[in-house]
Design a protein around this motif. Structure first.
Motif, mmCIF file in Angstrom:
data_model
loop_
_atom_site.group_PDB
_atom_site.id
_atom_site.type_symbol
_atom_site.label_atom_id
_atom_site.label_comp_id
_atom_site.label_asym_id
_atom_site.label_seq_id
_atom_site.Cartn_x
_atom_site.Cartn_y
_atom_site.Cartn_z
ATOM 1 N N MET A 1 0.854 -1.188 0.000
ATOM 2 C CA MET A 1 0.000 0.000 0.000
ATOM 3 C C MET A 1 0.888 1.236 0.000
ATOM 4 N N ALA A 2 0.637 2.149 -0.907
ATOM 5 C CA ALA A 2 1.473 3.337 -1.038
ATOM 6 C C ALA A 2 1.248 4.285 0.129
ATOM 7 N N ARG A 3 2.361 4.958 0.505
ATOM 8 C CA ARG A 3 2.265 5.917 1.599
ATOM 9 C C ARG A 3 1.653 7.214 1.096
ATOM 10 N N LYS A 4 0.736 7.756 1.867
ATOM 11 C CA LYS A 4 0.087 8.983 1.439
ATOM 12 C C LYS A 4 1.036 10.166 1.597
ATOM 13 N N LYS A 5 0.781 11.192 0.809
ATOM 14 C CA LYS A 5 1.642 12.361 0.792
ATOM 15 C C LYS A 5 1.454 13.167 2.071
ATOM 16 N N VAL A 6 2.595 13.581 2.640
ATOM 17 C CA VAL A 6 2.571 14.356 3.890
ATOM 18 C C VAL A 6 2.847 15.812 3.568
ATOM 19 N N ASN A 7 2.057 16.694 4.148
ATOM 20 C CA ASN A 7 2.271 18.119 3.949
ATOM 21 C C ASN A 7 3.519 18.574 4.695
ATOM 22 N N LEU A 8 4.337 19.405 4.025
ATOM 23 C CA LEU A 8 5.545 19.934 4.649
ATOM 24 C C LEU A 8 5.177 21.115 5.539
ATOM 25 N N ALA A 9 4.757 20.786 6.724
ATOM 26 C CA ALA A 9 4.360 21.802 7.712
ATOM 27 C C ALA A 9 4.721 21.288 9.102
ATOM 28 N N TRP A 10 4.795 22.218 10.023
ATOM 29 C CA TRP A 10 5.144 21.862 11.396
ATOM 30 C C TRP A 10 4.032 21.037 12.012
ATOM 31 N N ILE A 11 4.404 19.920 12.647
ATOM 32 C CA ILE A 11 3.438 19.011 13.254
ATOM 33 C C ILE A 11 3.123 19.524 14.657
ATOM 34 N N ALA A 12 1.879 19.808 14.907
ATOM 35 C CA ALA A 12 1.499 20.408 16.185
ATOM 36 C C ALA A 12 1.467 19.381 17.314
ATOM 37 N N ASN A 13 1.101 18.169 17.033
ATOM 38 C CA ASN A 13 1.012 17.150 18.075
ATOM 39 C C ASN A 13 2.409 16.710 18.495
ATOM 40 N N ASP A 14 2.680 16.727 19.825
ATOM 41 C CA ASP A 14 4.028 16.426 20.324
ATOM 42 C C ASP A 14 4.428 14.979 20.071
ATOM 43 N N SER A 15 3.582 14.062 20.394
ATOM 44 C CA SER A 15 3.932 12.642 20.228
ATOM 45 C C SER A 15 4.126 12.293 18.750
ATOM 46 N N THR A 16 3.250 12.801 17.922
ATOM 47 C CA THR A 16 3.393 12.547 16.478
ATOM 48 C C THR A 16 4.673 13.174 15.944
ATOM 49 N N ARG A 17 4.993 14.372 16.451
ATOM 50 C CA ARG A 17 6.203 15.046 15.965
ATOM 51 C C ARG A 17 7.459 14.289 16.383
ATOM 52 N N ARG A 18 7.513 13.790 17.624
ATOM 53 C CA ARG A 18 8.687 13.034 18.084
ATOM 54 C C ARG A 18 8.828 11.719 17.311
ATOM 55 N N LYS B 1 27.541 27.619 -2.774
ATOM 56 C CA LYS B 1 27.109 27.394 -4.146
ATOM 57 C C LYS B 1 25.837 26.558 -4.204
ATOM 58 N N LYS B 2 25.776 25.470 -3.470
ATOM 59 C CA LYS B 2 24.612 24.585 -3.493
ATOM 60 C C LYS B 2 23.987 24.447 -2.113
ATOM 61 N N MET B 3 24.241 25.404 -1.257
ATOM 62 C CA MET B 3 23.673 25.341 0.089
ATOM 63 C C MET B 3 22.237 25.840 0.072
ATOM 64 N N MET B 4 21.381 25.225 0.857
ATOM 65 C CA MET B 4 19.978 25.610 0.918
ATOM 66 C C MET B 4 19.448 25.336 2.313
ATOM 67 N N ASN B 5 18.845 26.349 2.873
ATOM 68 C CA ASN B 5 18.206 26.191 4.185
ATOM 69 C C ASN B 5 16.695 26.039 3.997
ATOM 70 N N GLN B 6 15.997 26.051 5.112
ATOM 71 C CA GLN B 6 14.551 25.860 5.038
ATOM 72 C C GLN B 6 13.868 27.003 4.306
ATOM 73 N N GLU B 7 14.328 28.214 4.530
ATOM 74 C CA GLU B 7 13.720 29.369 3.865
ATOM 75 C C GLU B 7 13.946 29.319 2.347
ATOM 76 N N GLY B 8 15.181 28.993 1.937
ATOM 77 C CA GLY B 8 15.458 28.892 0.512
ATOM 78 C C GLY B 8 14.672 27.785 -0.158
ATOM 79 N N PHE B 9 14.509 26.664 0.552
ATOM 80 C CA PHE B 9 13.730 25.567 0.002
ATOM 81 C C PHE B 9 12.271 25.969 -0.183
ATOM 82 N N LEU B 10 11.715 26.668 0.782
ATOM 83 C CA LEU B 10 10.314 27.095 0.671
ATOM 84 C C LEU B 10 10.136 28.134 -0.436
ATOM 85 N N ARG B 11 11.100 29.041 -0.599
ATOM 86 C CA ARG B 11 11.014 30.018 -1.681
ATOM 87 C C ARG B 11 11.048 29.330 -3.052
ATOM 88 N N GLN B 12 11.893 28.336 -3.161
ATOM 89 C CA GLN B 12 11.956 27.598 -4.419
ATOM 90 C C GLN B 12 10.643 26.880 -4.707
#
Length: 249
Positions: free
Chosen positions: A1-18, A81-92
């Motif tokens: 069974m294929a894994r469903k797509k996860v949204n790239l956002a901060w996970i609010a639930n603590d246990s799920t995030r850990r 040259k090829k460095m990318m942080n979270q902000e650069g990734f989101l802008r892209q």
């Protein structure tokens, strides 16, 4: 069974995030290990987790330290040259999604204009059309007319080439012109006239009839036969040039 797509956002639930952090960190270590083995490159990973006193390092602390020291020894331009942080990734990602949105808007606009053109051809009045829609409709009609004209020119060129090929393959024979003399005769130059296959066949038939009339009917000449008799030359005995009394010697 294929894994469903996860949204790239901060996970609010603590246990799920850990749980997600531990799972993704383990997968990251595995991917880096595969990269180093398959491509024979030096790699190191240092991951700081929340509420953890020591970071997790791969493959080891000395090896990761050597890789980090080599990275810091490079020029600053090479480091970034090829460095990318979270902000650069989101802008892209945002730029890519905006480009996709503009592409879909153009496609929808073209489909709406095409529908409006078909409705106008079906008899719909265009008095209530906005100026933007009218401009798009005029542009589309112009493009369609241009495409039709190009197609017509292509068909004309193909027909012309076929006519040239047909004319070059047909038989060509000279036609005598009236000369400067009193009677008909070949002039100083001959005009070449093209003959159709039907005209060529009729001419061949006329030549065959003329040959049968010229031949002496008393001769035993059979076409396709093996007889030894030859066709006697035709001689006009009424010609005055053959009369011996014509020349008074």
């Amino acid at each position: 069974m294929a894994r469903k797509k996860v949204n790239l956002a901060w996970i609010a639930n603590d246990s799920t995030r850990r749980a997600t952090f531990k799972k993704r960190r383990k997968g990251l270590m595995k991917k880096v290990s595969e990269l180093a083995t398959l491509c024979d490159v030096k790699a190191g990973v240092i991951v700081y987790g929340p509420q953890e006193p020591q970071p997790e390092v791969w493959p080891s602390v000395p090896e990761a330290t050597r890789v980090l020291a080599r990275f810091k020894s490079m020029p600053e331009m090479e480091q970034c040259k090829k460095m990318m942080n979270q902000e650069g990734f989101l802008r892209q990602r945002v730029a890519k999604l905006q480009e996709q949105l503009r592409k879909h808007e153009r496609e929808n606009r073209e489909l709406e204009t095409m529908l409006l053109m078909y409705q106008g051809l079906a008899g719909r009045t265009l008095h209530d059309v906005r100026i933007e829609d009218a401009t798009s409709l005029a542009w589309m009609v112009e493009m369609k007319v241009k495409a039709v004209q190009e197609r017509m020119e292509l068909v004309r060129a193909q027909l012309a080439s076929r006519m040239v090929e047909a004319s070059s393959s047909s038989q060509v024979a000279p036609v005598a012109m009236e000369g400067p003399g009193p009677g008909p005769g070949p002039g100083p130059m001959a005009v070449m006239k093209e003959k159709t296959p039907l005209e060529a066949a009729m001419e061949a038939l006329q030549r065959q009839n003329w040959l049968m009339e010229v031949m002496n009917p008393n001769d035993n000449l059979m076409f396709g036969g093996g007889g030894e008799e030859m066709v006697q030359p035709y001689m006009d005995h009424t010609n005055p040039w053959l009369d011996p009394c014509y020349f008074p010697f």
